[in-house]
Scaffold this active site. Structure first.
Site, PDB file in Angstrom:
ATOM      1  N   ASP A   1     -54.692  47.818  20.667  1.00  0.00           N
ATOM      2  CA  ASP A   1     -54.388  48.516  21.919  1.00  0.00           C
ATOM      3  C   ASP A   1     -55.112  47.873  23.090  1.00  0.00           C
ATOM      4  O   ASP A   1     -55.983  47.011  22.893  1.00  0.00           O
ATOM      5  CB  ASP A   1     -54.743  50.010  21.805  1.00  0.00           C
ATOM      6  CG  ASP A   1     -56.130  50.260  21.193  1.00  0.00           C
ATOM      7  OD1 ASP A   1     -56.913  49.310  21.054  1.00  0.00           O
ATOM      8  OD2 ASP A   1     -56.415  51.418  20.854  1.00  0.00           O
TER       9      ASP A   1
ATOM     10  N   HIS B   1     -57.585  60.337  16.683  1.00  0.00           N
ATOM     11  CA  HIS B   1     -56.650  59.297  17.123  1.00  0.00           C
ATOM     12  C   HIS B   1     -56.836  58.018  16.325  1.00  0.00           C
ATOM     13  O   HIS B   1     -57.899  57.750  15.764  1.00  0.00           O
ATOM     14  CB  HIS B   1     -56.696  59.066  18.638  1.00  0.00           C
ATOM     15  CG  HIS B   1     -57.853  58.287  19.171  1.00  0.00           C
ATOM     16  ND1 HIS B   1     -58.349  58.509  20.434  1.00  0.00           N
ATOM     17  CD2 HIS B   1     -58.589  57.275  18.666  1.00  0.00           C
ATOM     18  CE1 HIS B   1     -59.338  57.657  20.672  1.00  0.00           C
ATOM     19  NE2 HIS B   1     -59.504  56.901  19.607  1.00  0.00           N
TER      20      HIS B   1
ATOM     21  N   GLU C   1     -52.818  59.305  20.295  1.00  0.00           N
ATOM     22  CA  GLU C   1     -53.550  60.556  20.446  1.00  0.00           C
ATOM     23  C   GLU C   1     -52.849  61.662  19.642  1.00  0.00           C
ATOM     24  O   GLU C   1     -51.692  61.491  19.214  1.00  0.00           O
ATOM     25  CB  GLU C   1     -53.584  60.948  21.934  1.00  0.00           C
ATOM     26  CG  GLU C   1     -54.256  59.909  22.835  1.00  0.00           C
ATOM     27  CD  GLU C   1     -55.785  59.918  22.729  1.00  0.00           C
ATOM     28  OE1 GLU C   1     -56.341  60.397  21.726  1.00  0.00           O
ATOM     29  OE2 GLU C   1     -56.432  59.412  23.671  1.00  0.00           O
TER      30      GLU C   1
ATOM     31  N   ASN D   1     -61.179  62.686  17.951  1.00  0.00           N
ATOM     32  CA  ASN D   1     -60.112  63.701  17.951  1.00  0.00           C
ATOM     33  C   ASN D   1     -59.009  63.354  16.942  1.00  0.00           C
ATOM     34  O   ASN D   1     -57.935  63.953  16.966  1.00  0.00           O
ATOM     35  CB  ASN D   1     -59.504  63.850  19.353  1.00  0.00           C
ATOM     36  CG  ASN D   1     -58.810  62.585  19.835  1.00  0.00           C
ATOM     37  OD1 ASN D   1     -58.859  61.555  19.158  1.00  0.00           O
ATOM     38  ND2 ASN D   1     -58.165  62.659  20.988  1.00  0.00           N
TER      39      ASN D   1
HETATM   40  C1  GLP Z   1     -61.253  53.721  20.820  1.00  0.00           C
HETATM   41  C2  GLP Z   1     -60.146  52.819  20.196  1.00  0.00           C
HETATM   42  C3  GLP Z   1     -59.937  53.117  18.745  1.00  0.00           C
HETATM   43  C4  GLP Z   1     -61.281  53.311  18.067  1.00  0.00           C
HETATM   44  C5  GLP Z   1     -61.942  54.568  18.590  1.00  0.00           C
HETATM   45  C6  GLP Z   1     -63.305  54.878  17.967  1.00  0.00           C
HETATM   46  O1  GLP Z   1     -60.837  54.484  21.859  1.00  0.00           O
HETATM   47  N1  GLP Z   1     -58.918  52.756  20.900  1.00  0.00           N
HETATM   48  O2  GLP Z   1     -59.193  52.061  18.153  1.00  0.00           O
HETATM   49  O3  GLP Z   1     -61.108  53.412  16.679  1.00  0.00           O
HETATM   50  O4  GLP Z   1     -61.981  54.589  19.980  1.00  0.00           O
HETATM   51  O5  GLP Z   1     -64.369  54.248  18.639  1.00  0.00           O
HETATM   52  P1  GLP Z   1     -65.799  54.045  17.990  1.00  0.00           P
HETATM   53  O6  GLP Z   1     -65.637  53.017  16.920  1.00  0.00           O
HETATM   54  O7  GLP Z   1     -66.665  53.532  19.101  1.00  0.00           O
HETATM   55  O8  GLP Z   1     -66.220  55.367  17.459  1.00  0.00           O
END
Ligand code: GLP
Length: 243
Positions: free
Chosen positions: A64, A137, A142, A135
């Site tokens: 993304d 996602h 989302e 959440n």
């Molecule tokens: C982001 C990304 C996700 C990721 C998530 C968790 O917003 N778009 O692909 O898995 O948040 O982030 P973290 O690894 O910092 O907990």
């Protein structure tokens, strides 16, 4: 599902798989996640690159990217992947793919379709790294994202924007929109390796792995994949009933 002794150990297991892919496939294709969770994997791969492992033939596709940021904005996923993956692993920049961050309107929709086509043209993704948002996602799918969703423009949830504010300079707004691979796009990768570490992920891991499968928790759709491995550290596994 697999509980590693700690996050470093889980990162080494995933790095071992990526090393096998890179050594064994003629045209390896890896899907990349951002966030704090996969950083241990990227550090371990960087160590192996410094020790002589070549990543020159590797093609990558990020999950993304934000919309409304210059590609060199320090909080863009393009900047993240340059810093943590492209430079330390010595990737060929022509084989590194992210959705564009600097398009709008119909051009953003076209870019999402083009991204989907580029993944297919590369022969699909061999191994896709994933984290899970607090959440539920997956990438930027989302809650409410459907099983058949494809790469598209999405609105970010307020809690996602709040969580990711840490990456942006103080006072700067987190973008409201992004381009993300869809759930169906993600499930087409031949292997999924999902990482979640820390007690703050325990609830969402339990909901994703043991709750109902559906759009309320997009990560729950992972359970329909034939080659998925969820790698946890003990704190992230502590709310699971079955380990
Ligand atoms: C982001 C990304 C996700 C990721 C998530 C968790 O917003 N778009 O692909 O898995 O948040 O982030 P973290 O690894 O910092 O907990």
């Amino acid at each position: 599902m697999c509980v590693a002794p700690d996050a470093e150990c889980a990162a080494r297991w995933v790095a071992d798989e990526i090393e096998s892919l890179v050594r064994g496939a003629a045209a390896p294709v890896l899907g990349l996640a951002t966030g704090s969770t996969p950083l241990g994997v990227y550090r371990e791969l960087a160590r192996r690159a410094a020790a002589g492992l070549s990543f020159a033939r590797l093609t990558t596709f990020n999950l993304d990217e934000y919309l409304g940021l210059a590609p060199d904005h320090p909080a863009s996923f393009r900047a993240y992947v340059e810093r943590h993956v492209v430079q330390p692993l010595g990737l060929d920049p022509r084989r590194v793919h992210l959705p564009p961050s600097d398009v709008d309107g119909a051009r953003a929709d076209e870019a999402a379709l083009a991204y989907e086509r580029a993944i297919q043209a590369a022969g699909g993704i061999d191994l896709l790294l994933l984290g899970v948002g607090p959440n539920g996602h997956l990438a930027f799918n989302e809650p409410g994202s459907e099983r058949d969703s494809r790469t598209r423009v999405v609105e970010l949830a307020p809690e996602t924007r709040a969580a990711n504010a840490r990456d942006f300079p103080a006072g700067e707004e987190v973008p409201r929109r992004a381009i993300t691979m869809g759930i169906a796009t993600i499930l087409e990768a031949r292997a999924l390796r999902v990482l979640a570490f820390g007690a703050h992920k325990a609830d969402v891991v339990a909901r994703a792995l043991e709750g109902p499968v559906g759009p309320a928790v997009p990560a729950s759709f992972l359970r329909g994949h034939a080659d998925v491995r969820v790698l946890l550290d003990p704190p992230a596994a502590r709310a699971l009933t079955h380990r």
